[in-house]
Design a protein around this motif. Structure first.
Motif, PDB file in Angstrom:
ATOM      1  N   ASN A   4       0.697  -1.256   0.121  1.00 19.80           N
ATOM      2  CA  ASN A   4       0.009   0.009   0.005  1.00 19.80           C
ATOM      3  C   ASN A   4       0.753   1.370   0.103  1.00 19.80           C
ATOM      4  OD1 ASN A   4      -2.492  -1.461   0.311  1.00 19.80           O
ATOM      5  ND2 ASN A   4      -1.948  -1.877   2.391  1.00 19.80           N
ATOM      6  N   VAL A   5       2.059   1.134  -0.358  1.00 23.46           N
ATOM      7  CA  VAL A   5       2.918   2.347  -0.612  1.00 23.46           C
ATOM      8  C   VAL A   5       2.419   3.157  -1.788  1.00 23.46           C
ATOM      9  CG1 VAL A   5       5.125   3.240  -1.086  1.00 23.46           C
ATOM     10  CG2 VAL A   5       5.072   1.421   0.458  1.00 23.46           C
ATOM     11  N   TYR A   6       2.155   2.511  -2.938  1.00 26.26           N
ATOM     12  CA  TYR A   6       1.491   2.949  -4.099  1.00 26.26           C
ATOM     13  C   TYR A   6       0.263   2.303  -4.381  1.00 26.26           C
ATOM     14  CZ  TYR A   6       6.240   4.751  -4.882  1.00 26.26           C
ATOM     15  OH  TYR A   6       7.454   5.512  -4.765  1.00 26.26           O
ATOM     16  N   SER A   7      -0.814   3.103  -5.096  1.00 27.37           N
ATOM     17  CA  SER A   7      -2.005   2.695  -5.379  1.00 27.37           C
ATOM     18  C   SER A   7      -2.045   1.441  -6.510  1.00 27.37           C
ATOM     19  CB  SER A   7      -3.180   3.640  -5.843  1.00 27.37           C
ATOM     20  OG  SER A   7      -2.517   4.271  -7.018  1.00 27.37           O
ATOM     21  N   THR A   8      -1.078   1.387  -7.127  1.00 28.99           N
ATOM     22  CA  THR A   8      -0.776   0.301  -8.218  1.00 28.99           C
ATOM     23  C   THR A   8       0.582  -0.278  -8.191  1.00 28.99           C
ATOM     24  OG1 THR A   8       0.041   2.051  -9.641  1.00 28.99           O
ATOM     25  CG2 THR A   8      -2.234   1.573  -9.783  1.00 28.99           C
ATOM     26  N   PRO A   9       0.831  -1.276  -8.720  1.00 30.21           N
ATOM     27  CA  PRO A   9       2.283  -1.909  -8.888  1.00 30.21           C
ATOM     28  C   PRO A   9       3.255  -1.113  -9.183  1.00 30.21           C
ATOM     29  CG  PRO A   9       0.447  -3.560  -9.623  1.00 30.21           C
ATOM     30  CD  PRO A   9      -0.197  -2.189  -9.451  1.00 30.21           C
ATOM     31  N   HIS A  10       4.362  -1.114  -8.447  1.00 33.32           N
ATOM     32  CA  HIS A  10       5.408  -0.321  -8.883  1.00 33.32           C
ATOM     33  C   HIS A  10       6.793  -1.004  -8.718  1.00 33.32           C
ATOM     34  CE1 HIS A  10       8.413   3.075  -8.409  1.00 33.32           C
ATOM     35  NE2 HIS A  10       7.268   3.955  -8.389  1.00 33.32           N
ATOM     36  N   ALA A  11       7.380  -1.136 -10.006  1.00 30.15           N
ATOM     37  CA  ALA A  11       8.449  -1.939 -10.279  1.00 30.15           C
ATOM     38  C   ALA A  11       9.444  -1.650  -9.477  1.00 30.15           C
ATOM     39  CB  ALA A  11       8.958  -1.741 -11.669  1.00 30.15           C
ATOM     40  N   VAL A  12      10.022  -0.461  -9.207  1.00 24.81           N
ATOM     41  CA  VAL A  12      11.265  -0.333  -8.161  1.00 24.81           C
ATOM     42  C   VAL A  12      10.819  -0.655  -6.648  1.00 24.81           C
ATOM     43  CG1 VAL A  12      12.463   1.568  -7.207  1.00 24.81           C
ATOM     44  CG2 VAL A  12      11.713   1.918  -9.472  1.00 24.81           C
ATOM     45  N   LEU A  13       9.764  -0.495  -6.312  1.00 28.37           N
ATOM     46  CA  LEU A  13       9.309  -1.176  -5.069  1.00 28.37           C
ATOM     47  C   LEU A  13       9.294  -2.493  -4.966  1.00 28.37           C
ATOM     48  CD1 LEU A  13       8.687   0.235  -2.082  1.00 28.37           C
ATOM     49  CD2 LEU A  13       6.127  -0.359  -2.951  1.00 28.37           C
ATOM     50  N   GLU A  14       8.807  -3.188  -5.739  1.00 29.87           N
ATOM     51  CA  GLU A  14       8.697  -4.648  -6.190  1.00 29.87           C
ATOM     52  C   GLU A  14      10.280  -5.224  -5.955  1.00 29.87           C
ATOM     53  OE1 GLU A  14       7.476  -8.103  -5.886  1.00 29.87           O
ATOM     54  OE2 GLU A  14       6.144  -6.646  -5.851  1.00 29.87           O
ATOM     55  N   ARG A  15      11.265  -4.464  -6.670  1.00 36.76           N
ATOM     56  CA  ARG A  15      12.724  -5.026  -6.700  1.00 36.76           C
ATOM     57  C   ARG A  15      13.068  -4.817  -5.167  1.00 36.76           C
ATOM     58  NH1 ARG A  15      13.894  -2.399 -10.820  1.00 36.76           N
ATOM     59  NH2 ARG A  15      14.826  -0.372  -9.877  1.00 36.76           N
ATOM     60  N   GLN A  16      12.876  -3.722  -4.462  1.00 38.27           N
ATOM     61  CA  GLN A  16      13.326  -3.389  -3.352  1.00 38.27           C
ATOM     62  C   GLN A  16      12.892  -4.634  -2.399  1.00 38.27           C
ATOM     63  OE1 GLN A  16      12.129   0.372  -2.291  1.00 38.27           O
ATOM     64  NE2 GLN A  16      13.774   1.306  -3.178  1.00 38.27           N
ATOM     65  N   LYS A  17      11.500  -5.083  -2.579  1.00 39.33           N
ATOM     66  CA  LYS A  17      10.702  -6.041  -1.781  1.00 39.33           C
ATOM     67  C   LYS A  17      11.521  -7.618  -1.975  1.00 39.33           C
ATOM     68  CE  LYS A  17       6.280  -7.935  -0.756  1.00 39.33           C
ATOM     69  NZ  LYS A  17       4.946  -8.101  -1.373  1.00 39.33           N
ATOM     70  N   GLN A  18      11.933  -7.672  -3.309  1.00 41.04           N
ATOM     71  CA  GLN A  18      12.541  -9.112  -3.531  1.00 41.04           C
ATOM     72  C   GLN A  18      13.852  -8.980  -2.867  1.00 41.04           C
ATOM     73  OE1 GLN A  18      12.464  -9.225  -7.722  1.00 41.04           O
ATOM     74  NE2 GLN A  18      10.185  -9.486  -7.953  1.00 41.04           N
ATOM     75  N   HIS A  19      14.651  -7.704  -2.998  1.00 36.14           N
ATOM     76  CA  HIS A  19      16.027  -7.635  -2.141  1.00 36.14           C
ATOM     77  C   HIS A  19      15.834  -7.805  -0.764  1.00 36.14           C
ATOM     78  CE1 HIS A  19      17.682  -5.105  -5.740  1.00 36.14           C
ATOM     79  NE2 HIS A  19      17.358  -6.407  -5.989  1.00 36.14           N
ATOM     80  N   ALA A  26      13.601  -9.333   0.740  1.00 38.39           N
ATOM     81  CA  ALA A  26      13.082 -10.876   1.161  1.00 38.39           C
ATOM     82  C   ALA A  26      14.363 -11.743   1.006  1.00 38.39           C
ATOM     83  CB  ALA A  26      12.019 -11.278  -0.013  1.00 38.39           C
ATOM     84  N   ARG A  27      15.348 -11.579   0.242  1.00 42.60           N
ATOM     85  CA  ARG A  27      16.305 -12.400   0.179  1.00 42.60           C
ATOM     86  C   ARG A  27      17.413 -11.984   1.314  1.00 42.60           C
ATOM     87  NH1 ARG A  27      16.115 -10.991  -5.449  1.00 42.60           N
ATOM     88  NH2 ARG A  27      17.593  -9.524  -5.293  1.00 42.60           N
ATOM     89  N   TYR A  28      17.593 -10.753   1.700  1.00 37.95           N
ATOM     90  CA  TYR A  28      18.188 -10.419   2.826  1.00 37.95           C
ATOM     91  C   TYR A  28      17.681 -11.085   3.932  1.00 37.95           C
ATOM     92  CZ  TYR A  28      19.931  -7.313   6.811  1.00 37.95           C
ATOM     93  OH  TYR A  28      20.146  -6.719   7.933  1.00 37.95           O
ATOM     94  N   LEU A  29      16.475 -11.153   4.437  1.00 36.67           N
ATOM     95  CA  LEU A  29      15.948 -11.900   5.325  1.00 36.67           C
ATOM     96  C   LEU A  29      16.149 -13.274   5.301  1.00 36.67           C
ATOM     97  CD1 LEU A  29      12.392  -9.936   5.852  1.00 36.67           C
ATOM     98  CD2 LEU A  29      14.380  -9.678   7.286  1.00 36.67           C
ATOM     99  N   ALA A  30      16.074 -13.961   4.207  1.00 37.26           N
ATOM    100  CA  ALA A  30      16.282 -15.374   3.900  1.00 37.26           C
ATOM    101  C   ALA A  30      17.699 -15.559   4.304  1.00 37.26           C
ATOM    102  CB  ALA A  30      15.846 -15.902   2.421  1.00 37.26           C
ATOM    103  N   GLY A  31      18.555 -14.757   4.038  1.00 37.44           N
ATOM    104  CA  GLY A  31      20.034 -14.997   4.539  1.00 37.44           C
ATOM    105  C   GLY A  31      20.158 -15.292   6.088  1.00 37.44           C
TER     106      GLY A  31
END
Length: 375
Positions: A344-359, A361-366
């Motif tokens: 809910n940071v943006y009202s529609t999907p946002h590529a930059v934010l999605e990339r940050q989310k993936q990064h 997630a990998r950080y936490l998985a570490g």
């Protein structure tokens, strides 16, 4: 009756001291102009206003206790400001839109906000509070005065759309020294936006007394922008209700913006992180206790024979139920997942934010992988 100015229709310069319909001793002061806005307030509705204020105070006290017990990270008390919030909040129509600051728990209560939504931000469970479109009330605003700009922009949009609704924004006396509020009034006056500015002058902007920021009544400022204003006794729920009803009607019917200064008092700390004993004279607090908005209406109800044991028991039960409901909702909130931070940071999907989310997630998985390796 003590009347500041001649009401919203005139825009005349404010004089000392304010509109007051109920004295601190609970004596009803007749005033034909504003009494006409209270013709529907019979005994039952008077009792309802009293019940609202008692319940909201109990919610506030319970939330403060929850913070002291470690269940909330922070809480902004409204103790002493119940009349200003309930009186103005009950004047709003369902289609009106509200832009609050962070202290308007009473207004949120009037709009039907659920208990969990009152506390989840202060508990750290969510970055925002309630659904603004369901309740026609924006989330609470922490940045001092920013909501005035949001309200003015929203009001301008409703005018362009031809909607016959009012927009209302709340703020404290400290916000009147912020650029955002003054810019909002410039735009509101220039475009005759249907917005009502409601200042709860609670005498203290954190540790700074209002006398330092305002050498005259705050209600004297808006006319300089071309916005008429009125000063009201903010501890008088009837006066707040009547003045706000008229002002909202004025705004809705195309007369442009309006400004209300409700003179009240913050009896508690600025937030639970504040210690008002470091800067406030205890005699001042005791003086304002004699003007308590709840005691004032109780005295009037007693004089009208509307304060019997049955009614008092009913109010106590309502307050107890509200406190229990708030506590249960607070302690029952589930912890958010780590990745909900990106929702809910943006009202529609946002590529930059999605990339940050993936990064992330990998950080936490570490960390999980490292813990697994240690086992």
């Amino acid at each position: 009756m003590s009347l500041a100015g001649a009401g919203p229709a005139t825009g005349e310069k404010i004089s000392e001291p304010w509109v007051q319909l109920l004295t601190p001793a609970g004596v009803r002061v007749p005033e034909p102009h504003y009494d006409s806005w209270l013709e529907d307030i019979d005994g039952g509705r008077l009792q309802g206003l009293y019940r609202d204020m008692v319940v909201v105070r109990r919610i506030d006290v319970e939330a403060t206790a929850l913070q002291r017990q470690g269940e909330l990270a922070l809480w902004p008390p409204l103790l002493g400001q119940e009349a200003a919030q309930i009186g103005s909040g009950r004047a709003l129509a369902p289609d009106d839109f509200v832009f609050p600051s962070y202290r308007e728990t009473g207004v949120a209560y009037c709009r039907g906000v659920e208990y969990a939504d009152l506390v989840k931000v202060w508990r750290g469970n969510a970055p925002s509070s309630w659904d603004p479109y369901r309740l026609n009330m924006a989330p609470m605003q922490i940045i001092i005065g920013a909501q005035a700009l949001h309200a003015t922009g929203y009001a301008m949009a409703t005018k362009f759309d031809g909607a016959e609704t009012a927009t209302m924004t709340y703020f404290g006396d400290g916000a009147t020294s912020q650029g955002d509020l003054n810019e909002a009034m410039v735009f509101a006056a220039s475009f005759q936006a249907p917005v009502l500015f409601f200042c709860q002058n609670n005498q203290w902007a954190i540790s700074e007394p209002v006398r330092v920021q305002a050498q005259r009544a705050i209600a004297d400022r808006p006319p300089g922008f071309g916005i008429p204003s009125v000063r009201v006794d903010g501890n008088d729920v009837l006066a707040c209700l009547a003045v706000t009803r008229e002002a909202l009607d004025r705004v809705r019917t195309g007369a442009g913006p309006y400004f209300i200064e409700a003179v009240t008092y913050r009896m508690g700390p600025h937030t639970t992180a504040d210690d008002p004993t470091r800067y406030r004279d205890p005699n001042e607090l005791e003086d304002w206790r004699t003007r308590d908005p709840i005691d004032r209406l109780a005295a009037y109800l007693k004089s009208e024979g509307l304060f019997d044991d049955g009614f008092q028991a009913q109010v106590r039960t309502a307050a107890d139920d509200a406190a229990a409901g708030l506590r249960a909702a607070c302690t029952g909130l589930s912890d958010p997942s780590d990745l909900e931070l990106f929702d809910n940071v943006y009202s529609t999907p946002h590529a930059v934010l999605e990339r940050q989310k993936q990064h992330y997630a990998r950080y936490l998985a570490g960390f999980e992988a490292a813990e697994g390796g240690q086992r």
